[in-house]
Scaffold this motif. Structure first.
Motif, PDB file in Angstrom:
ATOM      1  N   ILE A 100       0.841  -1.196   0.000  1.00 46.74           N
ATOM      2  CA  ILE A 100       0.000   0.000   0.000  1.00 46.74           C
ATOM      3  C   ILE A 100       0.878   1.248   0.000  1.00 46.74           C
ATOM      4  CG2 ILE A 100      -1.757   1.294   1.272  1.00 46.74           C
ATOM      5  CD1 ILE A 100      -2.671  -1.347   2.504  1.00 46.74           C
ATOM      6  N   SER A 101       0.518   2.215  -0.835  1.00 51.50           N
ATOM      7  CA  SER A 101       1.195   3.518  -0.819  1.00 51.50           C
ATOM      8  C   SER A 101       0.164   4.625  -0.938  1.00 51.50           C
ATOM      9  CB  SER A 101       2.221   3.609  -1.953  1.00 51.50           C
ATOM     10  OG  SER A 101       1.616   3.421  -3.219  1.00 51.50           O
ATOM     11  N   GLY A 102       0.363   5.711  -0.188  1.00 51.09           N
ATOM     12  CA  GLY A 102      -0.560   6.837  -0.190  1.00 51.09           C
ATOM     13  C   GLY A 102      -0.087   7.951  -1.109  1.00 51.09           C
ATOM     14  N   HIS A 103      -1.041   8.613  -1.783  1.00 48.95           N
ATOM     15  CA  HIS A 103      -0.695   9.659  -2.758  1.00 48.95           C
ATOM     16  C   HIS A 103      -1.741  10.767  -2.721  1.00 48.95           C
ATOM     17  CE1 HIS A 103       2.274   6.863  -4.370  1.00 48.95           C
ATOM     18  NE2 HIS A 103       1.338   5.937  -4.240  1.00 48.95           N
ATOM     19  N   GLY A 104      -1.381  11.910  -3.280  1.00 49.68           N
ATOM     20  CA  GLY A 104      -2.281  13.055  -3.314  1.00 49.68           C
ATOM     21  C   GLY A 104      -1.920  14.083  -2.251  1.00 49.68           C
ATOM     22  N   HIS A 105      -2.453  15.297  -2.437  1.00 48.91           N
ATOM     23  CA  HIS A 105      -2.175  16.406  -1.514  1.00 48.91           C
ATOM     24  C   HIS A 105      -3.497  17.068  -1.127  1.00 48.91           C
ATOM     25  CE1 HIS A 105       1.685  15.679  -3.478  1.00 48.91           C
ATOM     26  NE2 HIS A 105       2.248  16.236  -2.424  1.00 48.91           N
ATOM     27  N   GLY A 120      -6.512  18.102   1.677  1.00 50.84           N
ATOM     28  CA  GLY A 120      -6.711  18.431   3.081  1.00 50.84           C
ATOM     29  C   GLY A 120      -5.470  19.068   3.700  1.00 50.84           C
ATOM     30  N   PRO A 121      -5.558  19.455   4.969  1.00 50.27           N
ATOM     31  CA  PRO A 121      -4.460  20.190   5.622  1.00 50.27           C
ATOM     32  C   PRO A 121      -3.185  19.378   5.806  1.00 50.27           C
ATOM     33  CG  PRO A 121      -6.156  19.595   7.214  1.00 50.27           C
ATOM     34  CD  PRO A 121      -6.713  19.278   5.870  1.00 50.27           C
ATOM     35  N   HIS A 122      -3.292  18.047   5.791  1.00 49.83           N
ATOM     36  CA  HIS A 122      -2.112  17.194   5.978  1.00 49.83           C
ATOM     37  C   HIS A 122      -1.635  16.563   4.677  1.00 49.83           C
ATOM     38  CE1 HIS A 122      -2.639  17.689  10.269  1.00 49.83           C
ATOM     39  NE2 HIS A 122      -3.889  17.261  10.171  1.00 49.83           N
ATOM     40  N   ASN A 123      -2.136  17.076   3.548  1.00 49.14           N
ATOM     41  CA  ASN A 123      -1.714  16.572   2.231  1.00 49.14           C
ATOM     42  C   ASN A 123      -1.882  15.065   2.118  1.00 49.14           C
ATOM     43  OD1 ASN A 123      -0.844  19.097   0.998  1.00 49.14           O
ATOM     44  ND2 ASN A 123       0.824  19.079   2.481  1.00 49.14           N
ATOM     45  N   CYS A 124      -3.098  14.642   2.365  1.00 50.60           N
ATOM     46  CA  CYS A 124      -3.430  13.224   2.264  1.00 50.60           C
ATOM     47  C   CYS A 124      -3.504  12.815   0.786  1.00 50.60           C
ATOM     48  CB  CYS A 124      -4.772  12.971   2.934  1.00 50.60           C
ATOM     49  SG  CYS A 124      -5.180  11.244   3.153  1.00 50.60           S
ATOM     50  N   GLU A 176      -0.313  11.261   0.624  1.00 50.97           N
ATOM     51  CA  GLU A 176       1.133  11.050   0.572  1.00 50.97           C
ATOM     52  C   GLU A 176       1.796  11.332   1.903  1.00 50.97           C
ATOM     53  OE1 GLU A 176       5.067  12.866  -1.711  1.00 50.97           O
ATOM     54  OE2 GLU A 176       3.131  12.859  -2.743  1.00 50.97           O
ATOM     55  N   TRP A 177       1.324  12.389   2.589  1.00 54.39           N
ATOM     56  CA  TRP A 177       2.041  12.876   3.759  1.00 54.39           C
ATOM     57  C   TRP A 177       1.286  12.612   5.051  1.00 54.39           C
ATOM     58  CZ3 TRP A 177       6.783  14.418   2.375  1.00 54.39           C
ATOM     59  CH2 TRP A 177       6.988  14.835   1.060  1.00 54.39           C
ATOM     60  N   ASP A 178       0.353  11.687   5.025  1.00 54.69           N
ATOM     61  CA  ASP A 178      -0.496  11.445   6.196  1.00 54.69           C
ATOM     62  C   ASP A 178      -0.426   9.979   6.597  1.00 54.69           C
ATOM     63  OD1 ASP A 178      -2.125  12.249   8.205  1.00 54.69           O
ATOM     64  OD2 ASP A 178      -3.848  12.755   6.948  1.00 54.69           O
ATOM     65  N   ASN A 179      -0.242   9.750   7.873  1.00 57.14           N
ATOM     66  CA  ASN A 179      -0.094   8.399   8.427  1.00 57.14           C
ATOM     67  C   ASN A 179      -1.467   7.844   8.790  1.00 57.14           C
ATOM     68  OD1 ASN A 179       0.547   6.129   9.923  1.00 57.14           O
ATOM     69  ND2 ASN A 179       2.179   7.115  11.081  1.00 57.14           N
ATOM     70  N   LYS A 180      -1.861   6.770   8.146  1.00 55.82           N
ATOM     71  CA  LYS A 180      -3.171   6.178   8.387  1.00 55.82           C
ATOM     72  C   LYS A 180      -3.034   4.737   8.878  1.00 55.82           C
ATOM     73  CE  LYS A 180      -5.447   9.790   6.982  1.00 55.82           C
ATOM     74  NZ  LYS A 180      -6.194  10.637   7.965  1.00 55.82           N
ATOM     75  N   THR A 181      -4.028   4.308   9.650  1.00 56.73           N
ATOM     76  CA  THR A 181      -4.053   2.957  10.202  1.00 56.73           C
ATOM     77  C   THR A 181      -4.895   2.045   9.313  1.00 56.73           C
ATOM     78  OG1 THR A 181      -3.832   3.798  12.455  1.00 56.73           O
ATOM     79  CG2 THR A 181      -4.659   1.554  12.202  1.00 56.73           C
ATOM     80  N   ASP A 183     -13.333  15.401   8.171  1.00 59.03           N
ATOM     81  CA  ASP A 183     -14.086  16.250   7.252  1.00 59.03           C
ATOM     82  C   ASP A 183     -13.281  17.507   6.940  1.00 59.03           C
ATOM     83  OD1 ASP A 183     -16.045  17.245   5.625  1.00 59.03           O
ATOM     84  OD2 ASP A 183     -17.297  18.005   7.276  1.00 59.03           O
ATOM     85  N   ASN A 184     -12.146  17.300   6.258  1.00 61.61           N
ATOM     86  CA  ASN A 184     -11.259  18.432   5.963  1.00 61.61           C
ATOM     87  C   ASN A 184     -10.740  18.395   4.525  1.00 61.61           C
ATOM     88  OD1 ASN A 184      -9.460  16.315   6.045  1.00 61.61           O
ATOM     89  ND2 ASN A 184      -8.461  16.947   7.943  1.00 61.61           N
ATOM     90  N   GLY A 185     -11.361  17.589   3.701  1.00 62.32           N
ATOM     91  CA  GLY A 185     -10.959  17.496   2.302  1.00 62.32           C
ATOM     92  C   GLY A 185     -10.035  16.342   1.993  1.00 62.32           C
ATOM     93  N   GLU A 186      -9.527  15.671   3.035  1.00 63.59           N
ATOM     94  CA  GLU A 186      -8.547  14.619   2.799  1.00 63.59           C
ATOM     95  C   GLU A 186      -9.143  13.390   2.120  1.00 63.59           C
ATOM     96  OE1 GLU A 186      -6.919  13.573   6.573  1.00 63.59           O
ATOM     97  OE2 GLU A 186      -8.646  12.369   7.155  1.00 63.59           O
ATOM     98  N   LYS A 187     -10.441  13.272   2.134  1.00 68.14           N
ATOM     99  CA  LYS A 187     -11.076  12.087   1.559  1.00 68.14           C
ATOM    100  C   LYS A 187     -10.799  11.958   0.059  1.00 68.14           C
ATOM    101  CE  LYS A 187     -15.561  14.305   0.664  1.00 68.14           C
ATOM    102  NZ  LYS A 187     -17.012  14.271   0.989  1.00 68.14           N
ATOM    103  N   ASP A 188     -10.350  13.034  -0.597  1.00 65.85           N
ATOM    104  CA  ASP A 188     -10.063  12.985  -2.031  1.00 65.85           C
ATOM    105  C   ASP A 188      -8.667  12.463  -2.330  1.00 65.85           C
ATOM    106  OD1 ASP A 188     -12.555  13.971  -2.872  1.00 65.85           O
ATOM    107  OD2 ASP A 188     -11.948  16.020  -2.401  1.00 65.85           O
ATOM    108  N   GLY A 189      -7.873  12.177  -1.306  1.00 59.80           N
ATOM    109  CA  GLY A 189      -6.597  11.512  -1.522  1.00 59.80           C
ATOM    110  C   GLY A 189      -6.812  10.088  -1.986  1.00 59.80           C
TER     111      GLY A 189
END
Length: 557
Positions: free
Chosen positions: A212-217, A219-223, A225-230, A302-308
């Protein structure tokens, strides 16, 4: 705790150097897929596409390796750099025939490095090795393959090493289709719903592999790519496996790169493979059972990160029972080594480091390790520990008597007598590596440091340790925009200089702030080794090192 006894062996007639051959795994079949001369037919951003023909025989393979080499070259026309300027997601995908259709299987996912200012191994390129032995059931016959993106020149081959693996892989299945998934739909569980799986009654072991790899920028944490998720796997009614998709990039062996290569990301770093997470199901399921497997991810805010988005592959492997009760292997030599992946740690002149693995059903608790120069005296390390089936451990060995290294010598190592008895499979017991020449410094010299500014100097510190791990010099509490000349006087022997930046951004100026906030750019720092007069530079270290930079050196007796 590891317990060891070291002795120096005289050259014994019963100890033959042939035991230390580079490859004891038997015959190797090479399947060459792409070479540096093969351009992608669809342009520089397109993946390489072609046919691969794997061995049709039912031979037993001890190990199957995917060997990937990238090389910077002006033949790639994507931009003005020999290596492409940006980092790109690339995947190696096999399209496996399934009756009248084909099914894609992702076997590795890889992110290219930032190419600006990058040398990438020079003429030979940079080589990565990937153990894909678990995919043996689908690596048969002819099929389509997709990989890379022609940003750098690519060489791709498969090595099939004849022998017996710790356990035979019987089948591999996609739990979900490999692909790119929007974070919103993953969290809402409108995608990748729970799956009912019938486990093979002919298998005795099972494993889940998540890539798994995260991508996109977003929401405030640039989800993402730059956000740690469980992430979580539920098996039946119970949550069995929980993990965070996050990768530390501060010790990336490919450095320096252009771009923001230093900073941690969701499962990847520029110039590395995407992390794999292997979860052993064997203790919690039974052959022939029908089990429900469900992947899930923590809910978005609810900060826009869902579009990552996340790119991912989920696969289920089935295995036979362990092939051996007592088997130990040496997986790799970390140091001394000329391998690209261990570039940060080499050259060395002390404390060899190796990786061992338990390939037997019984827990591995003792092991004899014999090592040294190919043409020299050997040392013995009596390892103790407790490794379960397939577990690995990095072992630090005491420095052998290998004299003044000039580079090019062969370092050899053999493991034997797992749990005090004869090893049931000796083909994986020995390896060798090429030694790189360590830096030689005089007994007196100066460490010259020019700190950077904007409050960053306090992040730095350094130590010098001898080959017994004792700190012989240490400095910290640096001030901004200051020049330091620290005199050093050492006895003959091997030492390690380790310069640390606790924020993991090295001593490079924060150039990425040049437009948004120029006051936060600052200046570059500098580290070098001068002679005792301070007039001659003996060695210069790169200031763009991220987490830490290590320099192993020898002082002549």
């Amino acid at each position: 705790m590891l317990k060891f006894i070291i002795t120096t062996l005289l050259i014994l007639t019963i100890f033959q150097l042939s035991l230390f051959a580079q490859n004891q795994q038997g015959d190797t079949t090479t399947v060459q897929v792409f070479t540096f001369a093969d351009p992608s037919p669809e342009g520089w951003t397109a993946p390489y596409k072609g046919k691969v023909k794997f061995p049709d025989s039912n031979k037993s393979w001890e190990k199957i390796l995917l060997v990937k080499t990238l090389k910077c070259d002006s033949l790639t026309k994507g931009d003005k750099y020999p290596c492409g300027e940006w980092d790109y997601i690339t995947e190696t995908v096999l399209y496996v025939p399934q009756g009248d259709t084909v099914e894609p299987f992702q076997i590795i996912s890889f992110i290219t490095p930032y190419g600006k200012r990058l040398k990438l191994g020079g003429e030979k390129g940079w080589i990565w090795y990937f153990d894909i032995t678990d995919y043996a059931p689908i690596l048969k016959g002819e099929m389509d393959i997709k990989t890379g993106n022609n940003q750098e020149l690519l060489d791709l081959k498969f090595l099939f090493i004849k022998g017996t693996p710790p356990r035979n892989s019987i089948s591999v299945k996609n739990l979900y289709p490999p692909g790119k998934y929007k974070y919103e739909f993953l969290a809402d569980d409108s995608l990748l719903k729970s799956q009912k799986v019938i486990l093979s009654k002919d298998a005795e072991g099972f494993m889940l592999k998540a890539r798994i790899s995260g991508h996109g920028h977003e929401g405030p944490h640039n989800c993402c790519e730059w956000d740690n998720k469980t992430h979580t796997y539920h098996i039946g009614e119970w949550e069995q496996f929980r993990w965070n998709v996050w990768k530390d990039c501060g010790f990336n062996p490919i450095y320096p790169q252009g771009g923001t290569w230093q900073f941690d990301r969701a499962g990847w770093c520029p110039g590395t493979a995407v992390d794999e997470y292997n979860f052993e199901l064997t203790p919690i399921v039974f052959p022939g059972d029908t089990v429900t497997i469900d992947y899930s991810i923590e809910m978005y805010r609810d900060n826009g990160e869902k579009d990552g988005n996340f790119r991912m592959s989920h696969q289920l492997f089935s295995y036979g029972s362990p092939n051996f009760n007592n088997d130990a292997s040496i997986v790799d030599i970390v140091a001394p080594s000329s391998k690209d992946e261990y570039r940060r740690l080499n050259p060395v002149c002390a404390n060899p480091r190796i990786i061992i693995q338990n390939g037997g059903k019984n827990n591995l608790r003792t092991l004899k390790i014999i090592y040294g120069l190919e043409d020299g005296e050997k040392s013995i390390y009596e390892w103790t520990g407790d490794l379960k089936f397939l577990e690995k451990e990095e072992v630090w060995l005491t420095t052998p008597d290998w004299g003044n290294l000039s580079g090019g010598e062969k370092f050899v190592v053999e493991v034997s007598e797992p749990n005090g008895i004869d090893d049931e499979y000796k083909n994986n017991n020995s390896l060798s590596s090429t030694i790189l020449q360590p830096l030689v410094l005089p007994s007196e010299f100066i460490i010259h440091i020019e700190t950077n500014n904007i409050g960053r100097a306090k992040e730095n510190s350094y130590t010098i340790t001898n080959d017994r791990g004792a700190v012989v010099k240490a400095e910290c509490n640096f001030q901004d925009s200051t020049i330091y000349d620290h005199s050093v006087k050492l006895e003959g022997g091997c030492y390690e200089f380790r310069f640390i930046d606790k924020m993991e951004d090295g001593m490079i100026r924060h150039w990425w702030n040049r437009n948004s906030d120029p006051a936060k750019v600052g200046i570059n720092g500098k580290i070098s080794i001068l002679d005792k007069t301070g007039e001659k530079e003996l060695h210069k270290l790169n200031y763009d090192f991220a987490q830490e930079i290590i320099l192993n050196f020898r002082v002549e007796e």
